[in-house]
Design a protein around this motif. Sequence first.
Motif, PDB file in Angstrom:
ATOM      1  N   ILE A 231      -6.931   5.090   4.863  1.00 20.85           N
ATOM      2  CA  ILE A 231      -6.109   3.702   4.989  1.00 20.85           C
ATOM      3  C   ILE A 231      -5.819   2.601   6.116  1.00 20.85           C
ATOM      4  O   ILE A 231      -5.659   1.620   6.661  1.00 20.85           O
ATOM      5  CB  ILE A 231      -5.230   3.720   3.600  1.00 20.85           C
ATOM      6  CG1 ILE A 231      -6.472   3.550   2.094  1.00 20.85           C
ATOM      7  CG2 ILE A 231      -4.950   2.558   4.045  1.00 20.85           C
ATOM      8  CD1 ILE A 231      -6.266   2.646   1.685  1.00 20.85           C
TER       9      ILE A 231
ATOM     10  N   ILE B 155      -4.723  -9.004   2.328  1.00 17.59           N
ATOM     11  CA  ILE B 155      -5.348  -8.336   3.105  1.00 17.59           C
ATOM     12  C   ILE B 155      -6.938  -8.864   1.996  1.00 17.59           C
ATOM     13  O   ILE B 155      -7.633  -9.336   2.688  1.00 17.59           O
ATOM     14  CB  ILE B 155      -5.320  -6.083   2.133  1.00 17.59           C
ATOM     15  CG1 ILE B 155      -4.679  -5.391   3.129  1.00 17.59           C
ATOM     16  CG2 ILE B 155      -6.217  -5.932   1.805  1.00 17.59           C
ATOM     17  CD1 ILE B 155      -4.148  -3.906   2.908  1.00 17.59           C
TER      18      ILE B 155
ATOM     19  N   VAL C  37      -7.708  -0.918  -7.743  1.00 17.17           N
ATOM     20  CA  VAL C  37      -7.873  -0.877  -5.810  1.00 17.17           C
ATOM     21  C   VAL C  37      -8.983  -0.707  -4.962  1.00 17.17           C
ATOM     22  O   VAL C  37      -8.534  -1.757  -4.051  1.00 17.17           O
ATOM     23  CB  VAL C  37      -6.663   0.736  -5.624  1.00 17.17           C
ATOM     24  CG1 VAL C  37      -6.430   0.427  -4.021  1.00 17.17           C
ATOM     25  CG2 VAL C  37      -4.848  -0.110  -6.129  1.00 17.17           C
TER      26      VAL C  37
ATOM     27  N   CYS D 241      -9.589  -4.494  -4.614  1.00 14.68           N
ATOM     28  CA  CYS D 241      -8.632  -5.267  -3.755  1.00 14.68           C
ATOM     29  C   CYS D 241      -9.253  -4.747  -2.489  1.00 14.68           C
ATOM     30  O   CYS D 241      -9.017  -5.717  -1.309  1.00 14.68           O
ATOM     31  CB  CYS D 241      -7.518  -5.196  -3.548  1.00 14.68           C
ATOM     32  SG  CYS D 241      -7.384  -5.719  -5.897  1.00 14.68           S
ATOM     33  N   LEU D 242      -9.286  -3.466  -2.138  1.00 14.38           N
ATOM     34  CA  LEU D 242      -8.978  -3.429  -0.412  1.00 14.38           C
ATOM     35  C   LEU D 242     -10.391  -3.315   0.022  1.00 14.38           C
ATOM     36  O   LEU D 242     -10.216  -3.707   1.633  1.00 14.38           O
ATOM     37  CB  LEU D 242      -8.802  -1.892  -0.077  1.00 14.38           C
ATOM     38  CG  LEU D 242      -6.844  -2.060  -0.604  1.00 14.38           C
ATOM     39  CD1 LEU D 242      -6.286  -0.268  -0.276  1.00 14.38           C
ATOM     40  CD2 LEU D 242      -5.897  -2.512  -0.677  1.00 14.38           C
TER      41      LEU D 242
ATOM     42  N   VAL E  22      -0.903  -5.802   0.167  1.00 14.41           N
ATOM     43  CA  VAL E  22      -2.139  -5.484  -1.084  1.00 14.41           C
ATOM     44  C   VAL E  22      -3.177  -7.111  -0.880  1.00 14.41           C
ATOM     45  O   VAL E  22      -3.814  -7.715  -0.857  1.00 14.41           O
ATOM     46  CB  VAL E  22      -2.443  -5.227  -2.856  1.00 14.41           C
ATOM     47  CG1 VAL E  22      -3.882  -5.147  -2.757  1.00 14.41           C
ATOM     48  CG2 VAL E  22      -1.590  -4.191  -1.623  1.00 14.41           C
TER      49      VAL E  22
ATOM     50  N   LEU F  43      -8.433   0.599   7.945  1.00 17.12           N
ATOM     51  CA  LEU F  43      -8.049  -0.392   6.830  1.00 17.12           C
ATOM     52  C   LEU F  43      -7.047  -1.273   7.753  1.00 17.12           C
ATOM     53  O   LEU F  43      -6.917  -2.457   8.104  1.00 17.12           O
ATOM     54  CB  LEU F  43      -8.567   0.028   6.043  1.00 17.12           C
ATOM     55  CG  LEU F  43      -8.422  -1.373   5.408  1.00 17.12           C
ATOM     56  CD1 LEU F  43      -9.704  -1.798   4.839  1.00 17.12           C
ATOM     57  CD2 LEU F  43      -7.779  -1.164   3.704  1.00 17.12           C
ATOM     58  N   ILE F  44      -5.813  -0.466   8.402  1.00 20.77           N
ATOM     59  CA  ILE F  44      -4.940  -1.760   7.870  1.00 20.77           C
ATOM     60  C   ILE F  44      -5.053  -1.566   9.511  1.00 20.77           C
ATOM     61  O   ILE F  44      -4.126  -2.883   9.516  1.00 20.77           O
ATOM     62  CB  ILE F  44      -3.702  -0.532   7.465  1.00 20.77           C
ATOM     63  CG1 ILE F  44      -3.357  -0.160   6.317  1.00 20.77           C
ATOM     64  CG2 ILE F  44      -2.373  -1.186   7.914  1.00 20.77           C
ATOM     65  CD1 ILE F  44      -2.678   1.234   5.941  1.00 20.77           C
TER      66      ILE F  44
ATOM     67  N   ILE G   1       1.282  -1.235  -0.026  1.00 22.34           N
ATOM     68  CA  ILE G   1       0.294   0.187   0.556  1.00 22.34           C
ATOM     69  C   ILE G   1       1.222   1.758  -0.243  1.00 22.34           C
ATOM     70  O   ILE G   1       0.226   2.437  -0.346  1.00 22.34           O
ATOM     71  CB  ILE G   1      -0.985   0.251   1.338  1.00 22.34           C
ATOM     72  CG1 ILE G   1      -2.164  -0.893   0.747  1.00 22.34           C
ATOM     73  CG2 ILE G   1      -1.954   1.168   1.545  1.00 22.34           C
ATOM     74  CD1 ILE G   1      -2.940  -1.107   2.162  1.00 22.34           C
TER      75      ILE G   1
ATOM     76  N   THR H  38      -7.009  -4.907   8.876  1.00 20.01           N
ATOM     77  CA  THR H  38      -6.307  -6.431   9.106  1.00 20.01           C
ATOM     78  C   THR H  38      -5.146  -6.958   9.091  1.00 20.01           C
ATOM     79  O   THR H  38      -5.156  -8.392   9.468  1.00 20.01           O
ATOM     80  CB  THR H  38      -6.256  -5.724   6.952  1.00 20.01           C
ATOM     81  OG1 THR H  38      -5.561  -4.420   6.679  1.00 20.01           O
ATOM     82  CG2 THR H  38      -7.330  -5.848   6.795  1.00 20.01           C
TER      83      THR H  38
ATOM     84  N   ASN I 270     -14.254  -5.723   3.345  1.00 21.96           N
ATOM     85  CA  ASN I 270     -13.729  -4.478   4.599  1.00 21.96           C
ATOM     86  C   ASN I 270     -14.706  -4.001   4.386  1.00 21.96           C
ATOM     87  O   ASN I 270     -15.002  -2.388   5.432  1.00 21.96           O
ATOM     88  CB  ASN I 270     -12.302  -4.245   4.334  1.00 21.96           C
ATOM     89  CG  ASN I 270     -11.418  -5.332   4.242  1.00 21.96           C
ATOM     90  OD1 ASN I 270     -11.453  -5.419   5.463  1.00 21.96           O
ATOM     91  ND2 ASN I 270      -9.901  -4.674   3.530  1.00 21.96           N
TER      92      ASN I 270
END
Lengths: 202, 342
Positions: free
Chosen positions: B169, B184, B257, B260-261, B181, B172-173, B121, B176, B194
Amino acid sequence: MQALTNRSKVVVKKEMSLAEKLYLPAILNGLKITFSHFFAKKATISYPEETRAFAPVYRGMHVLKRDENGAERCTACGLCAVACPAEAITMVAAERKKGEEKLYREEKYAAVYEINMLRCIFCGLCEEACPKEAIFLTDRIVPSDYERDGFIYGKDKLVDPIDKPIDVSVRETAEVAAFKKDKEYAHNQTWKDQVNTRKSGH
Amino acid sequence: MAFSTFLIYKIILVLCVFTLALVVAMYSTYAERKVAAFLQDRLGPNRAGPFGILQPLADGLKMFMKEEIIPNVSNKWLFILGPSIAMLTACMTGVVIPWGPAYQGASGTFPLQITDVNIGILYLFGVVSIGVYGIMIGGWASNNKFALLGAIRASSQMISYEVAMGLSIIALIMTTGTLSVGEIVAQQSGWHWNIFYQPLGFLIFIICAFAETNRTPFDLPECESELVGGYHTEYSSMKLGFYLFAEYINMFISSAVMACLFFGGYNFPFIHIHAPLLASIVGFLIMMAKTCFFIFFFMWIRWTVPRFRYDQLMNLGWKILIPLSILNIFITGIVMWLQHKI
Ligand code: SF4
Ligand code: SF4
């Protein structure tokens, strides 16, 4: 005040509510509206494949008609050129030879007949002026071109093709024929008619 | 896996991802015009090939054939460097995105991700930030006040929104616990997307993504009504093409992205395929479907929402999104604390 349509909204200047301040509901609403148009019927007309019906009075590219035997009707009298406000028409007259009766109806005919389509304003006055029912404006479109020369239409483009005549029945109606024969109008009178009317004291 | 196989496999993968990005960006231009047309009750380009499918090729050809103009007063090298950087950074971001589940072959595992760096990321953010240089250098080198204004707008906007984006973000981190990536995405199998844990974070992220890619309603850098063309006013031919193209690649990558996230990447609930090759292919298709949806969403927004005023844009970025994302971090922390995860 009386509203003209039922769509009008009264505008009030007030504090925005929380939902309005967030903008997101408004954006979602907008997205809904645009998406509803996604599957709506399209307004586009794919032109060359699809065409719209022309109005019955549409005035497009000219045609020089032939009579029922296939002889050109135009007698190169020049009345159309005189009537033309844009001075778009030029012609060269010639005398009919023996044996050409099949080709030209009158004793005199137009050897060259040109309309400059860049000058023409498609007013239809040439059609109105013609005493021989020779020239008509049709619902055909003058195509575009890269050169100016290409817009000077000669007899090759204007004269009715023998095998498939252009249909001008919408414009060549009984009323038009009657109008062209009506002696009340000066433009339908011959020199003799005019002398006669003068003698009879009108 | 032997080193030579590894090398060849990676090279092939890089070429594939590069081609994918270019083709998708190319067809995004077509899709944009089609979507715009359909939302406005029109038909859009439909002359080149069936349904106008060859339109992007015709546009590309046109771009190549156009006269190449480099203004006399411009700084020639910087002028050429600008679009090059924009294009380069746009193409570099696709590296850390997992395009599908790894293929378990007889001779080893073949991940459909070029490299799963453990700071994926951060890499993404770093490369995207370099993209600003492309615009800034281009606008500066043109020696044109409109181009310069556009470039200044672009860089201040991108820098401002990067802050909020990074903060969104972080939450989010926290949940997770990784910056990679690939990991995640792997964590989000089934329904554990998420977006359900970080709805606010996603909202902030998507708004910032719009600003980062200079898309409406944040397309002030190329605001025609005020700036003629924006930072690429002086550009012509394929150099202009590269700028426009880079924007579409960026849009594609940021869609990927987001998929994915927040939307589980190649995961989809109820789909469990055990045949290795099929699993990879289906996973890739799911990933592309999600990405395409976001690309469509980008366009859908563009043809719905009008452009912000510049002060509104800055207010939104600094006074609303940044506090909101900090709040989001706090809430995430408290919830995690209550659940005894930290
Ligand atoms: S339509 Fe009008 S302008 Fe055109 S040739 Fe006839 S008279 Fe002239
Ligand atoms: S078209 Fe009609 S008006 Fe014109 S020269 Fe021929 S006959 Fe006369």
